[in-house]
Design a protein around this motif. Structure first.
Motif, PDB file in Angstrom:
ATOM      1  N   ASP A   1      -3.386   1.763   4.841  1.00 38.39           N
ATOM      2  CA  ASP A   1      -4.915   2.323   5.062  1.00 38.39           C
ATOM      3  C   ASP A   1      -5.235   2.721   6.558  1.00 38.39           C
ATOM      4  O   ASP A   1      -5.810   3.546   6.590  1.00 38.39           O
TER       5      ASP A   1
ATOM      6  N   ARG B   1      -5.321   6.993   8.753  1.00 39.64           N
ATOM      7  CA  ARG B   1      -6.365   7.527   9.516  1.00 39.64           C
ATOM      8  C   ARG B   1      -6.205   7.360  11.050  1.00 39.64           C
ATOM      9  O   ARG B   1      -7.101   7.534  11.760  1.00 39.64           O
TER      10      ARG B   1
ATOM     11  N   VAL C   1      -0.724  -2.677   2.446  1.00 45.81           N
ATOM     12  CA  VAL C   1      -1.732  -2.060   1.947  1.00 45.81           C
ATOM     13  C   VAL C   1      -2.740  -1.896   3.121  1.00 45.81           C
ATOM     14  O   VAL C   1      -3.080  -0.546   3.375  1.00 45.81           O
ATOM     15  N   ALA C   2      -2.962  -2.736   3.936  1.00 44.74           N
ATOM     16  CA  ALA C   2      -3.884  -2.663   4.885  1.00 44.74           C
ATOM     17  C   ALA C   2      -3.403  -1.691   6.108  1.00 44.74           C
ATOM     18  O   ALA C   2      -4.003  -0.797   6.643  1.00 44.74           O
TER      19      ALA C   2
END
Ligand code: DC
Length: 220
Positions: A66, A70, A62-63
């Motif tokens: 994320d 970006r 998930v990290a």
């Protein structure tokens, strides 16, 4: 043979396990044919470096995703070799083969969103100019329609010895296990690929086999 045959770019897909010699072979084949050499592993390594430099846990999907959404990738070319910048930072070979990158890259490359993003970059790049691209899923996923697919293999003992000779700390057996057993695009011999076992062959011999098959596919 020209890099662009008619309007279709010439795309040569070379897959195989870590330290099979595929990178050295792909680079030589690219130089012979006047194509850009691209290591797709370097793209996964570049993002793994970015993940570790941002202190994100590579096993926390998930990290990692994320961070991925970006992050900008810029793929370019310098003297016939593909280059990659991540988050505006151009990557050097030393960064890409750092021990912490070796340790993180297979986990990062097993995340489907990471693969989706990098496969899209690889397709766009290859179709723009023609390439020799090496990796784990180039013939099976990235360019399944190219007729020029190769799978370069070598025994685990030979591959471990090659990495030791390069002075690189790398757990080949562990990476083989993760790369071959992950559910997203595992390492496989692509349909229609010519398999070359490089354990007992010189680089020149492997390059000669690949070039012969590219130039005369009917004689495989
Ligand atoms: O080829 P390499 O050892 O530099 O690749 C580094 C890692 O990147 C490898 O352990 C698996 C991953 N990889 C991948 O999953 N798919 C690719 N096409 C290329 C590399």
């Amino acid at each position: 043979m020209q890099p662009m045959e008619g309007k279709d770019p010439l795309i040569i897909a070379i897959d195989g396990p870590a330290a099979s010699g595929k990178s050295t072979v792909a680079r030589r084949v690219a130089a012979e044919l006047g194509l850009v050499f691209v290591s797709s592993g370097e793209m996964y390594r570049a993002f793994a470096w970015w993940v570790t430099s941002k202190r994100v846990d590579p096993s926390d999907a998930v990290a990692v995703v994320d961070l991925l959404v970006r992050t900008d990738f810029v793929c370019g070319e310098k003297e016939g070799l593909g280059t990659v910048a991540v988050g505006g930072v151009p990557m050097t070979r030393a960064e890409l083969s750092a021990p912490e990158v070796n340790a993180a890259v297979s986990a990062v490359a097993a995340i489907p969103e990471v693969r989706e993003r990098l496969v899209a970059e690889q397709r766009r790049y290859g179709l723009e100019r023609g390439v020799v691209m090496e990796g784990r899923d180039i013939g099976s996923v990235v360019f399944p329609d190219t007729p020029h697919k190769f799978y370069i293999d070598a025994s685990p003992e030979v591959r471990e010895a090659r990495r030791r000779a390069e002075g690189i700390a790398d757990s080949i057996a562990k990476r083989d296990r993760i790369d071959s057993s992950r559910s997203a695009s595992p390492l496989v011999v692509p349909d229609g690929a010519l398999v070359v076992d490089s354990s007992e062959l010189s680089v020149d011999e492997v390059v000669a086999r690949v070039l012969a098959a590219v130039r005369e596919p009917a004689r495989r």
